[in-house]
Write a protein that holds these residues in place. Structure first.
Motif, PDB file in Angstrom:
ATOM      1  N   VAL A  79      -2.721  65.413 -39.514  1.00 46.68           N
ATOM      2  CA  VAL A  79      -3.162  66.244 -39.204  1.00 46.68           C
ATOM      3  C   VAL A  79      -2.658  66.581 -38.162  1.00 46.68           C
ATOM      4  O   VAL A  79      -1.627  66.815 -37.588  1.00 46.68           O
ATOM      5  CB  VAL A  79      -5.037  67.222 -38.875  1.00 46.68           C
ATOM      6  CG1 VAL A  79      -4.829  68.084 -38.484  1.00 46.68           C
ATOM      7  CG2 VAL A  79      -5.143  67.468 -40.635  1.00 46.68           C
ATOM      8  N   VAL A  80      -2.625  64.856 -37.437  1.00 47.42           N
ATOM      9  CA  VAL A  80      -1.556  64.738 -36.207  1.00 47.42           C
ATOM     10  C   VAL A  80      -0.702  64.862 -36.602  1.00 47.42           C
ATOM     11  O   VAL A  80       0.777  65.152 -35.172  1.00 47.42           O
ATOM     12  CB  VAL A  80      -3.130  63.297 -35.567  1.00 47.42           C
ATOM     13  CG1 VAL A  80      -1.004  63.039 -34.102  1.00 47.42           C
ATOM     14  CG2 VAL A  80      -3.771  64.000 -35.059  1.00 47.42           C
ATOM     15  N   LEU A  81       0.076  63.404 -37.586  1.00 45.13           N
ATOM     16  CA  LEU A  81       1.448  63.363 -36.996  1.00 45.13           C
ATOM     17  C   LEU A  81       1.889  64.612 -37.953  1.00 45.13           C
ATOM     18  O   LEU A  81       3.409  65.312 -37.004  1.00 45.13           O
ATOM     19  CB  LEU A  81       0.977  62.502 -38.856  1.00 45.13           C
ATOM     20  CG  LEU A  81       0.582  61.402 -38.449  1.00 45.13           C
ATOM     21  CD1 LEU A  81       1.189  59.804 -39.450  1.00 45.13           C
ATOM     22  CD2 LEU A  81       1.203  60.376 -36.961  1.00 45.13           C
ATOM     23  N   GLY A  82       1.308  65.799 -38.902  1.00 46.26           N
ATOM     24  CA  GLY A  82       1.843  66.405 -39.120  1.00 46.26           C
ATOM     25  C   GLY A  82       2.322  67.650 -37.969  1.00 46.26           C
ATOM     26  O   GLY A  82       3.152  68.466 -38.074  1.00 46.26           O
ATOM     27  N   ALA A  83       1.540  67.762 -37.233  1.00 42.76           N
ATOM     28  CA  ALA A  83       1.733  68.478 -35.721  1.00 42.76           C
ATOM     29  C   ALA A  83       2.636  68.496 -34.780  1.00 42.76           C
ATOM     30  O   ALA A  83       3.688  68.587 -33.976  1.00 42.76           O
ATOM     31  CB  ALA A  83       0.304  68.505 -34.988  1.00 42.76           C
ATOM     32  N   LEU A  84       3.983  67.193 -34.546  1.00 46.99           N
ATOM     33  CA  LEU A  84       4.277  66.182 -34.009  1.00 46.99           C
ATOM     34  C   LEU A  84       5.500  67.330 -34.087  1.00 46.99           C
ATOM     35  O   LEU A  84       6.273  67.626 -32.750  1.00 46.99           O
ATOM     36  CB  LEU A  84       4.821  64.855 -34.614  1.00 46.99           C
ATOM     37  CG  LEU A  84       3.196  63.728 -34.286  1.00 46.99           C
ATOM     38  CD1 LEU A  84       3.632  62.325 -34.964  1.00 46.99           C
ATOM     39  CD2 LEU A  84       3.279  63.490 -32.142  1.00 46.99           C
ATOM     40  N   PRO A  85       6.192  67.702 -35.062  1.00 44.96           N
ATOM     41  CA  PRO A  85       7.098  68.389 -34.879  1.00 44.96           C
ATOM     42  C   PRO A  85       7.534  69.953 -33.885  1.00 44.96           C
ATOM     43  O   PRO A  85       8.763  70.431 -33.577  1.00 44.96           O
ATOM     44  CB  PRO A  85       7.777  69.626 -35.954  1.00 44.96           C
ATOM     45  CG  PRO A  85       6.870  68.160 -37.228  1.00 44.96           C
ATOM     46  CD  PRO A  85       6.008  67.498 -36.690  1.00 44.96           C
ATOM     47  N   ALA A  86       6.473  70.343 -33.794  1.00 41.21           N
ATOM     48  CA  ALA A  86       6.177  71.684 -32.525  1.00 41.21           C
ATOM     49  C   ALA A  86       6.013  71.388 -31.202  1.00 41.21           C
ATOM     50  O   ALA A  86       6.391  72.134 -30.470  1.00 41.21           O
ATOM     51  CB  ALA A  86       4.080  72.056 -32.968  1.00 41.21           C
ATOM     52  N   LEU A  87       6.596  69.593 -30.739  1.00 38.29           N
ATOM     53  CA  LEU A  87       6.940  69.484 -29.567  1.00 38.29           C
ATOM     54  C   LEU A  87       8.434  69.656 -29.081  1.00 38.29           C
ATOM     55  O   LEU A  87       9.495  70.096 -28.881  1.00 38.29           O
ATOM     56  CB  LEU A  87       6.353  68.029 -29.427  1.00 38.29           C
ATOM     57  CG  LEU A  87       4.791  67.919 -29.058  1.00 38.29           C
ATOM     58  CD1 LEU A  87       4.843  66.682 -29.253  1.00 38.29           C
ATOM     59  CD2 LEU A  87       4.146  68.641 -28.412  1.00 38.29           C
ATOM     60  N   ALA A  88       8.940  70.032 -30.509  1.00 44.16           N
ATOM     61  CA  ALA A  88      10.385  69.950 -30.267  1.00 44.16           C
ATOM     62  C   ALA A  88      11.003  71.638 -30.323  1.00 44.16           C
ATOM     63  O   ALA A  88      11.794  71.853 -30.133  1.00 44.16           O
ATOM     64  CB  ALA A  88      11.077  69.507 -31.776  1.00 44.16           C
ATOM     65  N   VAL A 113      18.231  63.814 -41.967  1.00 40.03           N
ATOM     66  CA  VAL A 113      18.351  63.017 -40.936  1.00 40.03           C
ATOM     67  C   VAL A 113      16.554  62.161 -40.810  1.00 40.03           C
ATOM     68  O   VAL A 113      16.579  60.624 -40.759  1.00 40.03           O
ATOM     69  CB  VAL A 113      18.478  63.394 -39.613  1.00 40.03           C
ATOM     70  CG1 VAL A 113      18.130  62.513 -38.249  1.00 40.03           C
ATOM     71  CG2 VAL A 113      19.851  64.439 -39.625  1.00 40.03           C
ATOM     72  N   ASN A 114      15.726  62.776 -40.854  1.00 41.59           N
ATOM     73  CA  ASN A 114      14.281  62.337 -40.741  1.00 41.59           C
ATOM     74  C   ASN A 114      14.392  61.382 -41.743  1.00 41.59           C
ATOM     75  O   ASN A 114      13.909  59.929 -41.366  1.00 41.59           O
ATOM     76  CB  ASN A 114      13.464  63.228 -41.157  1.00 41.59           C
ATOM     77  CG  ASN A 114      12.818  63.534 -39.712  1.00 41.59           C
ATOM     78  OD1 ASN A 114      11.510  63.545 -39.048  1.00 41.59           O
ATOM     79  ND2 ASN A 114      13.536  64.959 -38.989  1.00 41.59           N
ATOM     80  N   ALA A 123      12.780  66.029 -32.314  1.00 45.65           N
ATOM     81  CA  ALA A 123      12.520  67.174 -34.122  1.00 45.65           C
ATOM     82  C   ALA A 123      13.659  66.141 -35.487  1.00 45.65           C
ATOM     83  O   ALA A 123      12.855  66.074 -36.574  1.00 45.65           O
ATOM     84  CB  ALA A 123      13.575  68.957 -34.238  1.00 45.65           C
ATOM     85  N   TYR A 124      14.336  65.222 -34.667  1.00 50.55           N
ATOM     86  CA  TYR A 124      15.080  64.677 -35.719  1.00 50.55           C
ATOM     87  C   TYR A 124      14.770  63.247 -36.295  1.00 50.55           C
ATOM     88  O   TYR A 124      14.648  62.073 -36.788  1.00 50.55           O
ATOM     89  CB  TYR A 124      16.005  64.416 -35.289  1.00 50.55           C
ATOM     90  CG  TYR A 124      17.626  65.146 -34.823  1.00 50.55           C
ATOM     91  CD1 TYR A 124      18.264  65.815 -36.052  1.00 50.55           C
ATOM     92  CD2 TYR A 124      17.536  65.992 -34.171  1.00 50.55           C
ATOM     93  CE1 TYR A 124      18.933  67.156 -35.918  1.00 50.55           C
ATOM     94  CE2 TYR A 124      18.039  66.733 -33.940  1.00 50.55           C
ATOM     95  CZ  TYR A 124      19.482  67.707 -34.641  1.00 50.55           C
ATOM     96  OH  TYR A 124      19.760  68.504 -34.803  1.00 50.55           O
ATOM     97  N   VAL A 125      13.557  63.323 -35.367  1.00 47.97           N
ATOM     98  CA  VAL A 125      12.520  61.627 -36.340  1.00 47.97           C
ATOM     99  C   VAL A 125      10.373  62.446 -35.868  1.00 47.97           C
ATOM    100  O   VAL A 125      10.409  61.895 -36.753  1.00 47.97           O
ATOM    101  CB  VAL A 125      12.682  60.739 -34.871  1.00 47.97           C
ATOM    102  CG1 VAL A 125      13.898  60.013 -34.904  1.00 47.97           C
ATOM    103  CG2 VAL A 125      12.166  61.719 -33.652  1.00 47.97           C
ATOM    104  N   ALA A 126      10.568  63.534 -36.082  1.00 53.30           N
ATOM    105  CA  ALA A 126       9.748  63.788 -35.776  1.00 53.30           C
ATOM    106  C   ALA A 126       8.596  64.074 -37.243  1.00 53.30           C
ATOM    107  O   ALA A 126       7.439  63.747 -37.561  1.00 53.30           O
ATOM    108  CB  ALA A 126       9.334  65.575 -34.960  1.00 53.30           C
ATOM    109  N   TRP A 151       5.007  61.100 -40.573  1.00 51.99           N
ATOM    110  CA  TRP A 151       4.617  61.997 -41.439  1.00 51.99           C
ATOM    111  C   TRP A 151       5.024  61.442 -43.208  1.00 51.99           C
ATOM    112  O   TRP A 151       3.898  61.649 -44.308  1.00 51.99           O
ATOM    113  CB  TRP A 151       5.110  63.314 -41.902  1.00 51.99           C
ATOM    114  CG  TRP A 151       4.336  64.232 -42.529  1.00 51.99           C
ATOM    115  CD1 TRP A 151       3.237  63.602 -43.715  1.00 51.99           C
ATOM    116  CD2 TRP A 151       4.073  65.801 -42.346  1.00 51.99           C
ATOM    117  NE1 TRP A 151       2.255  65.188 -44.311  1.00 51.99           N
ATOM    118  CE2 TRP A 151       3.325  66.283 -43.388  1.00 51.99           C
ATOM    119  CE3 TRP A 151       4.838  66.359 -41.965  1.00 51.99           C
ATOM    120  CZ2 TRP A 151       3.093  67.289 -44.116  1.00 51.99           C
ATOM    121  CZ3 TRP A 151       4.831  67.991 -41.807  1.00 51.99           C
ATOM    122  CH2 TRP A 151       3.883  68.348 -43.028  1.00 51.99           C
ATOM    123  N   ILE A 152       5.997  61.374 -43.232  1.00 56.28           N
ATOM    124  CA  ILE A 152       6.849  60.711 -44.204  1.00 56.28           C
ATOM    125  C   ILE A 152       6.273  59.414 -44.571  1.00 56.28           C
ATOM    126  O   ILE A 152       6.417  59.382 -46.139  1.00 56.28           O
ATOM    127  CB  ILE A 152       8.299  60.576 -44.011  1.00 56.28           C
ATOM    128  CG1 ILE A 152       9.106  62.136 -44.030  1.00 56.28           C
ATOM    129  CG2 ILE A 152       9.371  59.855 -45.360  1.00 56.28           C
ATOM    130  CD1 ILE A 152      10.040  62.019 -43.739  1.00 56.28           C
TER     131      ILE A 152
END
Length: 560
Positions: free
Chosen positions: A37-46, A193-194, A56-59, A63-64
């Motif tokens: 859940v936490v890792l999935g939320a990271l892209p929101a910071l972009a 890129v991710n 966004a290019y490493v967020a 998760w991957i």
């Protein structure tokens, strides 16, 4: 005493922590779900308000890495689902005060769309991925992500808010990509890129003296993928046609600000009236008010219509207002963009077609009507318009209005452009979410729509953020923040010509569908031929134990 060369040798051959082992340490059975859940939320910071666009290019990388380390495909699918839940909550967290627990329920349901994507991550990148599987992942994973974005872009599932490509709204090269393939192309390249970075991280973590050549071979597709992304972006920058200048217009935005207390509709109208009157003598072509700027049906209140017509005479320009009221013919409540000239309403009216689930109607109200008792869901369903409208303003200027959340839909602005709109307009209100990320997120969408269509766009709100973007997606003038109660005048360059995206449509989505169809066909052939003969076999486990051997015959360390 140990020599310097001996020390270097010990450092070179020290136990290495593999990506899967690290993920396993962090994600025990008890905490793995929370971590997803936490890792999935990271892209929101972009996205705005943080606007860390580069993130966004490493967020997606953590998760991957988590999904690829899953012990089974089922567990990877759960990682995908929980990561999607985290992403949806993070991007829409500002809805929590309005929908409360219903926000979490909706996020959990939409998060299921990422379950197949999590399974694909493990299927293609799990274990010791071959160069072929790695190369396939660089195409399949972005395609799978686009399918998730396409599915959740349906209005009934909440619409295309928070598409990954939208995080690049202020990046010039990304806006050029939008003119070629819309926000979809940006999303696909960001996921590519991710994926490349994740592959490189895994290869770096797996380095040992005996596996360096194997690890290097697995990084070749990732390096090639990064080169391909750079090539596509550079090509778009050089090849995509730039908007052709077609004159200028002067548009004023009226933002009354927050109006509290009883009689707010009357107070808001009085404030808009006073602000508009101050625009006299500015040689305007159009004045734009925000969403729900008029709380009365103009046919039922001709006195209000006359007051707006007088304002039009005073400023020398038509006024585009937005009426949020029950029609006098009792058809129901519509949200309508209405053009008013010196002689009153011109007859040009657009009724909002795509409504906000729960905000403007409750899907399956007989089953989900209880949402109104736990949050601020719509007490009465708004009515839908039937068709988009292009309005004629002043000396032949054609404008295409959208209302609020409709600015998130790429197809709507594309359709208006095809119908001849020279200027796109979004009348919006995010007054219920003033101190959240929502106002800035909403305003940023107009930059993408402008870049996609090659038409300037005005985003006019009641309480901010109001902003204007040129035909290339770059901001025109200064935006009006959420604390402003004022007007702003913008000299907006018009443009002509047709962008590749307007001409070709959502071709990245169609290409993604084709990629996934090929994958399904390849997997079908593999199952018929037997697992030993297929190219995309089940992920091979990485060497384990102190006496395990690598593909090159060297002994693998347990921390490999």
């Amino acid at each position: 005493m140990e020599s310097l060369s001996d020390g270097r040798e010990r450092w070179r051959t020290r136990p290495r922590l593999s990506a899967d082992t690290a993920a396993g340490l962090l994600a025990s059975a008890r905490w793995r779900g929370v971590l997803a859940v936490v890792l999935g939320a990271l892209p929101a910071l972009a996205f705005p308000a943080p606007s860390l666009w580069w993130f966004a290019y490493v967020a997606l990388v953590p998760w991957i890495l988590l999904a690829r380390s899953a012990p089974t495909g089922r567990r990877a699918a759960i990682d995908g689902w929980l990561g999607g839940l985290g992403f949806m909550v993070a991007v829409h967290h500002w809805l929590l005060p309005s929908l409360h627990v219903f926000t979490l329920l909706i996020a959990a349901l939409l998060g299921l769309l990422w379950a197949p994507w999590g399974w694909l991550v493990r299927h293609l990148l799990g274990g010791v991925a071959s160069p072929w599987r790695t190369a396939a992942a660089l195409v399949v994973l972005p395609s799978g992500w686009l399918m998730v974005e396409l599915a959740r872009s349906w209005e009934g599932l909440g619409g295309p808010w928070g598409l990954l490509g939208s995080s690049q709204w202020e990046v010039g090269p990304a806006l050029r990509l939008a003119s070629v393939g819309g926000v979809w192309l940006i999303s696909a390249l960001v996921v590519t890129v991710n994926t490349c970075v994740a592959v490189l991280v895994v290869a770096w973590a797996a380095r040992t003296p005996g596996t360096s050549r194997s690890a290097a071979a697995r990084t070749i597709p990732a390096a090639a993928g990064l080169v391909a992304v750079a090539t596509v972006t550079t090509s778009a920058w050089a090849w995509a046609p730039h908007p052709e200048p077609a004159g200028k217009i002067r548009v004023a935005v009226v933002q009354p600000g927050v109006i509290d207390g009883s009689g707010s509709a009357d107070k808001r109208f009085a404030r808009e009236e006073a602000l508009t009157r101050d625009l006299a003598g500015r040689d305007l072509d159009l004045v734009v008010w925000g969403e729900s700027s008029v709380g009365y049906d103009l046919a039922e209140r001709p006195d209000v219509a006359r007051r707006i017509a007088v304002l039009s005479q005073e400023v020398g320009a038509d006024i585009l207002v937005n009426v949020d009221a029950r029609r006098s013919d009792q058809q129901g409540i519509f949200k309508s963009s209405v053009l008013v000239g010196p002689n009153g309403p011109t007859g040009d009216r657009y009724d909002k077609m795509r409504l906000v689930p729960f905000g403007e109607y409750v899907p399956a109200r007989s089953l989900l009507g209880w949402a109104t008792s736990v949050g601020k869901a719509a007490g009465e369903d708004r009515r839908r318009g039937e068709r988009p409208v292009v309005m004629d303003v002043g000396d032949g200027l054609k404008v295409g209005p959208l209302v609020c959340f409709e600015s998130a839909f790429p197809d709507m602005s594309r359709h208006l452009t095809n119908e001849g709109a020279q200027l796109l307009l979004a009348q919006s209100s995010t007054s219920s979410f003033q101190s959240s990320w929502a106002p800035e997120q909403h305003a940023s969408l107009a930059a993408l729509r402008a870049a996609e269509t090659g038409r300037p766009m005005v985003h006019a709100t009641l309480t901010g953020v109001s902003a204007v973007y040129g035909a290339d997606g770059e901001r025109v003038g200064a935006p009006l923040g959420t604390s402003a109660s004022t007007t702003a005048t913008y000299d907006i360059p018009l443009a002509k010509g047709v962008t590749p995206y307007v001409r070709l449509g959502d071709w990245p989505v169609h290409a993604a569908l084709a990629v996934l169809a090929v994958l399904c066909a390849a997997e079908g052939v593999r199952s018929l031929r037997g697992p030993a003969k297929g190219r995309f076999r089940r992920p091979a486990p990485e060497p384990q134990g102190p006496h395990a051997r690598t593909a090159h015959g060297s002994q693998a360390h347990p921390w490999h």
